[in-house]
Design a protein around this motif. Structure first.
Motif, PDB file in Angstrom:
ATOM      1  N   ARG A 163       1.038   1.798  -7.851  1.00  0.00           N
ATOM      2  CA  ARG A 163       0.828   2.699  -6.718  1.00  0.00           C
ATOM      3  C   ARG A 163       1.544   2.120  -5.505  1.00  0.00           C
ATOM      4  O   ARG A 163       1.854   0.934  -5.439  1.00  0.00           O
ATOM      5  CB  ARG A 163      -0.661   2.837  -6.424  1.00  0.00           C
ATOM      6  CG  ARG A 163      -1.402   3.602  -7.492  1.00  0.00           C
ATOM      7  CD  ARG A 163      -2.834   3.840  -7.070  1.00  0.00           C
ATOM      8  NE  ARG A 163      -3.538   4.600  -8.099  1.00  0.00           N
ATOM      9  CZ  ARG A 163      -4.835   4.789  -8.091  1.00  0.00           C
ATOM     10  NH1 ARG A 163      -5.594   4.271  -7.138  1.00  0.00           N
ATOM     11  NH2 ARG A 163      -5.407   5.505  -9.039  1.00  0.00           N
ATOM     12  N   ALA A 164       1.749   2.936  -4.511  1.00  0.00           N
ATOM     13  CA  ALA A 164       2.482   2.512  -3.317  1.00  0.00           C
ATOM     14  C   ALA A 164       1.636   1.556  -2.470  1.00  0.00           C
ATOM     15  O   ALA A 164       0.402   1.664  -2.416  1.00  0.00           O
ATOM     16  CB  ALA A 164       2.857   3.726  -2.492  1.00  0.00           C
ATOM     17  N   ASN A 165       2.309   0.606  -1.799  1.00  0.00           N
ATOM     18  CA  ASN A 165       1.648  -0.239  -0.818  1.00  0.00           C
ATOM     19  C   ASN A 165       1.357   0.609   0.422  1.00  0.00           C
ATOM     20  O   ASN A 165       2.075   1.562   0.707  1.00  0.00           O
ATOM     21  CB  ASN A 165       2.544  -1.413  -0.433  1.00  0.00           C
ATOM     22  CG  ASN A 165       2.872  -2.308  -1.603  1.00  0.00           C
ATOM     23  OD1 ASN A 165       2.125  -2.380  -2.578  1.00  0.00           O
ATOM     24  ND2 ASN A 165       3.988  -2.987  -1.532  1.00  0.00           N
ATOM     25  N   TRP A 166       0.289   0.250   1.169  1.00  0.00           N
ATOM     26  CA  TRP A 166      -0.048   1.000   2.368  1.00  0.00           C
ATOM     27  C   TRP A 166      -0.690   0.087   3.396  1.00  0.00           C
ATOM     28  O   TRP A 166      -1.091  -1.027   3.084  1.00  0.00           O
ATOM     29  CB  TRP A 166      -0.939   2.194   2.054  1.00  0.00           C
ATOM     30  CG  TRP A 166      -2.223   1.881   1.331  1.00  0.00           C
ATOM     31  CD1 TRP A 166      -2.350   1.541   0.018  1.00  0.00           C
ATOM     32  CD2 TRP A 166      -3.536   1.877   1.876  1.00  0.00           C
ATOM     33  NE1 TRP A 166      -3.672   1.340  -0.284  1.00  0.00           N
ATOM     34  CE2 TRP A 166      -4.429   1.542   0.836  1.00  0.00           C
ATOM     35  CE3 TRP A 166      -4.063   2.142   3.129  1.00  0.00           C
ATOM     36  CZ2 TRP A 166      -5.806   1.450   1.018  1.00  0.00           C
ATOM     37  CZ3 TRP A 166      -5.433   2.055   3.309  1.00  0.00           C
ATOM     38  CH2 TRP A 166      -6.280   1.718   2.258  1.00  0.00           C
ATOM     39  N   ASN A 219      -2.099  -5.106   5.376  1.00  0.00           N
ATOM     40  CA  ASN A 219      -1.263  -4.426   4.392  1.00  0.00           C
ATOM     41  C   ASN A 219      -1.957  -4.511   3.049  1.00  0.00           C
ATOM     42  O   ASN A 219      -2.297  -5.607   2.585  1.00  0.00           O
ATOM     43  CB  ASN A 219       0.121  -5.072   4.320  1.00  0.00           C
ATOM     44  CG  ASN A 219       0.921  -4.805   5.562  1.00  0.00           C
ATOM     45  OD1 ASN A 219       1.047  -3.659   5.975  1.00  0.00           O
ATOM     46  ND2 ASN A 219       1.459  -5.839   6.179  1.00  0.00           N
ATOM     47  N   VAL A 220      -2.170  -3.362   2.415  1.00  0.00           N
ATOM     48  CA  VAL A 220      -2.871  -3.294   1.135  1.00  0.00           C
ATOM     49  C   VAL A 220      -1.818  -3.160   0.033  1.00  0.00           C
ATOM     50  O   VAL A 220      -0.971  -2.266   0.093  1.00  0.00           O
ATOM     51  CB  VAL A 220      -3.840  -2.086   1.101  1.00  0.00           C
ATOM     52  CG1 VAL A 220      -4.563  -2.013  -0.223  1.00  0.00           C
ATOM     53  CG2 VAL A 220      -4.821  -2.179   2.249  1.00  0.00           C
ATOM     54  N   ARG A 221      -1.890  -4.053  -0.928  1.00  0.00           N
ATOM     55  CA  ARG A 221      -0.936  -4.028  -2.027  1.00  0.00           C
ATOM     56  C   ARG A 221      -1.329  -2.954  -3.028  1.00  0.00           C
ATOM     57  O   ARG A 221      -2.499  -2.799  -3.356  1.00  0.00           O
ATOM     58  CB  ARG A 221      -0.944  -5.401  -2.705  1.00  0.00           C
ATOM     59  CG  ARG A 221       0.284  -5.687  -3.517  1.00  0.00           C
ATOM     60  CD  ARG A 221       0.280  -7.092  -4.048  1.00  0.00           C
ATOM     61  NE  ARG A 221       0.534  -8.035  -2.967  1.00  0.00           N
ATOM     62  CZ  ARG A 221       0.320  -9.329  -3.062  1.00  0.00           C
ATOM     63  NH1 ARG A 221      -0.172  -9.839  -4.169  1.00  0.00           N
ATOM     64  NH2 ARG A 221       0.588 -10.123  -2.059  1.00  0.00           N
ATOM     65  N   GLY A 222      -0.344  -2.215  -3.542  1.00  0.00           N
ATOM     66  CA  GLY A 222      -0.606  -1.152  -4.503  1.00  0.00           C
ATOM     67  C   GLY A 222      -1.069  -1.702  -5.838  1.00  0.00           C
ATOM     68  O   GLY A 222      -0.605  -2.746  -6.290  1.00  0.00           O
ATOM     69  N   LYS A 223      -1.983  -0.986  -6.477  1.00  0.00           N
ATOM     70  CA  LYS A 223      -2.526  -1.416  -7.763  1.00  0.00           C
ATOM     71  C   LYS A 223      -1.563  -1.096  -8.901  1.00  0.00           C
ATOM     72  O   LYS A 223      -0.839  -0.109  -8.857  1.00  0.00           O
ATOM     73  CB  LYS A 223      -3.847  -0.703  -8.049  1.00  0.00           C
ATOM     74  CG  LYS A 223      -4.964  -1.062  -7.115  1.00  0.00           C
ATOM     75  CD  LYS A 223      -6.205  -0.291  -7.513  1.00  0.00           C
ATOM     76  CE  LYS A 223      -7.369  -0.649  -6.623  1.00  0.00           C
ATOM     77  NZ  LYS A 223      -8.593   0.059  -7.036  1.00  0.00           N
ATOM     78  N   THR A 224      -1.608  -1.915  -9.940  1.00  0.00           N
ATOM     79  CA  THR A 224      -0.858  -1.632 -11.155  1.00  0.00           C
ATOM     80  C   THR A 224      -1.674  -0.691 -12.017  1.00  0.00           C
ATOM     81  O   THR A 224      -2.857  -0.930 -12.257  1.00  0.00           O
ATOM     82  CB  THR A 224      -0.577  -2.931 -11.926  1.00  0.00           C
ATOM     83  OG1 THR A 224       0.137  -3.820 -11.069  1.00  0.00           O
ATOM     84  CG2 THR A 224       0.242  -2.664 -13.162  1.00  0.00           C
ATOM     85  N   LYS A 225      -1.059   0.375 -12.466  1.00  0.00           N
ATOM     86  CA  LYS A 225      -1.739   1.379 -13.289  1.00  0.00           C
ATOM     87  C   LYS A 225      -0.949   1.614 -14.563  1.00  0.00           C
ATOM     88  O   LYS A 225       0.270   1.516 -14.585  1.00  0.00           O
ATOM     89  CB  LYS A 225      -1.881   2.702 -12.526  1.00  0.00           C
ATOM     90  CG  LYS A 225      -2.838   2.625 -11.369  1.00  0.00           C
ATOM     91  CD  LYS A 225      -4.240   2.444 -11.857  1.00  0.00           C
ATOM     92  CE  LYS A 225      -5.231   2.396 -10.723  1.00  0.00           C
ATOM     93  NZ  LYS A 225      -6.585   2.253 -11.199  1.00  0.00           N
TER      94      LYS A 225
END
Length: 94
Positions: A74-77, A59-65
């Motif tokens: 950004r959304a987790n994927w 599970n890849v955590r979404g980055k803060t932008k």
């Protein structure tokens, strides 16, 4: 059970993943977050007519932008790395 195209969202094609499939035969895909390893393997086998050897998921955590002073994420994927027994997947070959 989600359909094949809902399970496999898109291929992840970067410099790192290109080097991985050229040297080790590992193909990387973005998959549905609820998809299990057997569902991913079955979807890859049906979509690309190949035999899957193994599936690794993370599970890849979404980055803060930031956009000015507004902060969002950004959304987790979910990422799946697939190795094949034989054959190749044409979309990665170019």
């Amino acid at each position: 059970m989600p359909t094949l195209h809902q399970t496999i969202v898109r291929p992840v094609i970067t410099e790192k993943t290109s080097e991985a499939y050229q040297t080790r035969g590992e193909y990387t895909f973005e998959v549905a977050s609820a998809a299990s390893k057997p569902q991913i393997a079955q979807a890859i086998e049906r979509l690309f007519a190949v035999k899957v050897k193994g599936v690794w998921t993370s599970n890849v955590r979404g980055k803060t932008k930031r956009m000015g002073k507004t902060v969002g994420t950004r959304a987790n994927w979910k990422k799946a790395i697939v190795t094949l027994k034989e054959g190749t997947i044409e979309i990665f070959e170019g």
